[in-house]
Design a protein around this motif. Structure first.
Motif, PDB file in Angstrom:
ATOM      1  N   LEU A   5       0.830  -1.208   0.000  1.00 28.11           N
ATOM      2  CA  LEU A   5       0.000   0.000   0.000  1.00 28.11           C
ATOM      3  C   LEU A   5       0.862   1.254   0.000  1.00 28.11           C
ATOM      4  N   THR A   6       1.936   1.233   0.771  1.00 21.76           N
ATOM      5  CA  THR A   6       2.838   2.375   0.809  1.00 21.76           C
ATOM      6  C   THR A   6       3.515   2.575  -0.537  1.00 21.76           C
ATOM      7  N   LEU A   7       3.900   1.494  -1.208  1.00 22.87           N
ATOM      8  CA  LEU A   7       4.511   1.591  -2.528  1.00 22.87           C
ATOM      9  C   LEU A   7       3.553   2.202  -3.535  1.00 22.87           C
ATOM     10  N   VAL A   8       2.318   1.732  -3.553  1.00 23.73           N
ATOM     11  CA  VAL A   8       1.318   2.285  -4.472  1.00 23.73           C
ATOM     12  C   VAL A   8       1.068   3.752  -4.158  1.00 23.73           C
ATOM     13  N   GLU A   9       1.000   4.078  -2.875  1.00 18.29           N
ATOM     14  CA  GLU A   9       0.770   5.460  -2.463  1.00 18.29           C
ATOM     15  C   GLU A   9       1.899   6.369  -2.933  1.00 18.29           C
ATOM     16  N   LEU A  10       3.130   5.958  -2.732  1.00 20.94           N
ATOM     17  CA  LEU A  10       4.260   6.797  -3.129  1.00 20.94           C
ATOM     18  C   LEU A  10       4.386   6.915  -4.642  1.00 20.94           C
ATOM     19  N   LEU A  11       4.128   5.837  -5.372  1.00 19.19           N
ATOM     20  CA  LEU A  11       4.186   5.916  -6.834  1.00 19.19           C
ATOM     21  C   LEU A  11       3.107   6.833  -7.394  1.00 19.19           C
ATOM     22  N   ALA A  12       1.896   6.695  -6.901  1.00 20.12           N
ATOM     23  CA  ALA A  12       0.809   7.553  -7.377  1.00 20.12           C
ATOM     24  C   ALA A  12       1.062   9.012  -7.012  1.00 20.12           C
ATOM     25  N   MET A  13       1.527   9.256  -5.793  1.00 17.81           N
ATOM     26  CA  MET A  13       1.791  10.631  -5.371  1.00 17.81           C
ATOM     27  C   MET A  13       2.920  11.259  -6.184  1.00 17.81           C
ATOM     28  N   ALA A  36      -4.432  10.967 -16.135  1.00 19.02           N
ATOM     29  CA  ALA A  36      -3.439  10.428 -15.202  1.00 19.02           C
ATOM     30  C   ALA A  36      -3.699  10.967 -13.802  1.00 19.02           C
ATOM     31  N   CYS A  37      -4.103  12.220 -13.719  1.00 12.33           N
ATOM     32  CA  CYS A  37      -4.451  12.847 -12.440  1.00 12.33           C
ATOM     33  C   CYS A  37      -5.632  12.124 -11.802  1.00 12.33           C
ATOM     34  N   VAL A  38      -6.638  11.825 -12.607  1.00 11.21           N
ATOM     35  CA  VAL A  38      -7.811  11.106 -12.094  1.00 11.21           C
ATOM     36  C   VAL A  38      -7.407   9.713 -11.634  1.00 11.21           C
ATOM     37  N   GLY A  39      -6.591   9.027 -12.422  1.00 10.51           N
ATOM     38  CA  GLY A  39      -6.145   7.683 -12.057  1.00 10.51           C
ATOM     39  C   GLY A  39      -5.333   7.666 -10.771  1.00 10.51           C
ATOM     40  N   CYS A  40      -4.437   8.641 -10.621  1.00  8.66           N
ATOM     41  CA  CYS A  40      -3.624   8.709  -9.401  1.00  8.66           C
ATOM     42  C   CYS A  40      -4.484   8.999  -8.184  1.00  8.66           C
ATOM     43  N   SER A  41      -5.437   9.907  -8.312  1.00  8.20           N
ATOM     44  CA  SER A  41      -6.282  10.224  -7.160  1.00  8.20           C
ATOM     45  C   SER A  41      -7.172   9.037  -6.788  1.00  8.20           C
ATOM     46  N   ALA A  45      -7.155   7.035  -3.284  1.00 12.54           N
ATOM     47  CA  ALA A  45      -8.395   6.786  -2.536  1.00 12.54           C
ATOM     48  C   ALA A  45      -8.543   5.297  -2.246  1.00 12.54           C
ATOM     49  N   ALA A  46      -8.160   4.448  -3.198  1.00 15.53           N
ATOM     50  CA  ALA A  46      -8.224   3.003  -2.971  1.00 15.53           C
ATOM     51  C   ALA A  46      -7.251   2.564  -1.883  1.00 15.53           C
ATOM     52  N   VAL A  47      -6.071   3.171  -1.847  1.00 14.37           N
ATOM     53  CA  VAL A  47      -5.094   2.860  -0.795  1.00 14.37           C
ATOM     54  C   VAL A  47      -5.668   3.234   0.567  1.00 14.37           C
ATOM     55  N   GLN A  48      -6.300   4.391   0.654  1.00 13.94           N
ATOM     56  CA  GLN A  48      -6.875   4.802   1.939  1.00 13.94           C
ATOM     57  C   GLN A  48      -8.027   3.893   2.347  1.00 13.94           C
ATOM     58  N   THR A  49      -8.834   3.452   1.374  1.00  9.97           N
ATOM     59  CA  THR A  49      -9.921   2.520   1.678  1.00  9.97           C
ATOM     60  C   THR A  49      -9.365   1.190   2.174  1.00  9.97           C
ATOM     61  N   ALA A  50      -8.324   0.695   1.512  1.00 13.27           N
ATOM     62  CA  ALA A  50      -7.710  -0.575   1.944  1.00 13.27           C
ATOM     63  C   ALA A  50      -7.120  -0.443   3.337  1.00 13.27           C
ATOM     64  N   ARG A  51      -6.486   0.680   3.637  1.00 11.46           N
ATOM     65  CA  ARG A  51      -5.958   0.878   4.989  1.00 11.46           C
ATOM     66  C   ARG A  51      -7.072   0.901   6.017  1.00 11.46           C
ATOM     67  N   GLY A  52      -8.171   1.547   5.671  1.00  9.13           N
ATOM     68  CA  GLY A  52      -9.306   1.584   6.591  1.00  9.13           C
ATOM     69  C   GLY A  52      -9.910   0.209   6.820  1.00  9.13           C
ATOM     70  N   LEU A  53      -9.999  -0.597   5.767  1.00 10.07           N
ATOM     71  CA  LEU A  53     -10.569  -1.932   5.903  1.00 10.07           C
ATOM     72  C   LEU A  53      -9.624  -2.883   6.627  1.00 10.07           C
ATOM     73  N   LEU A  95       1.371  15.177   1.877  1.00 10.09           N
ATOM     74  CA  LEU A  95       2.756  14.709   1.932  1.00 10.09           C
ATOM     75  C   LEU A  95       3.417  15.067   3.259  1.00 10.09           C
ATOM     76  N   TYR A  96       3.076  16.235   3.800  1.00 13.49           N
ATOM     77  CA  TYR A  96       3.591  16.609   5.112  1.00 13.49           C
ATOM     78  C   TYR A  96       3.096  15.620   6.164  1.00 13.49           C
TER      79      TYR A  96
END
Length: 103
Positions: A5-13, A36-41, A45-53, A95-96
């Protein structure tokens, strides 16, 4: 799973911020960048949902999910907004938060 999840988050960001900064300096926002902006966002959002679940909905998960979903809609609806510095501010704030959370 957390590392993936962290890898996907950092690559998308990094893709999102890199394209945004490139668009700000060259002043050439294109249709490809907008999607690409829509895909990254949506990926963020999917990473945050997975972390929440997987773990918990406390902390930054809900606000980040709302932030990235809103930014996906804004980027999809407006090409000009997708390449503006206004989107840079919430991403810099996130990012902060990520840097304070640690990896």
């Amino acid at each position: 799973m957390g590392n993936a999840l962290t890898l996907v988050e950092l690559l998308a960001m990094s893709l999102w911020l890199g394209g945004l900064v490139h668009g700000l300096f060259t002043r050439t926002p294109g249709g490809r960048w907008q999607w690409a902006c829509v895909g990254c966002s949506l990926a963020l959002a999917a990473v945050q949902t997975a972390r929440g679940l997987l773990w918990t909905w406390d902390g930054m998960t809900r606000p980040a999910l709302i932030l990235f979903s809103t930014l996906a809609v804004v980027c999809a609806l407006s090409r000009r907004a997708a390449a503006s510095a206004v989107i840079l501010l919430p991403l810099a704030g996130y990012l902060y938060w990520v840097s304070m959370r640690g990896f």
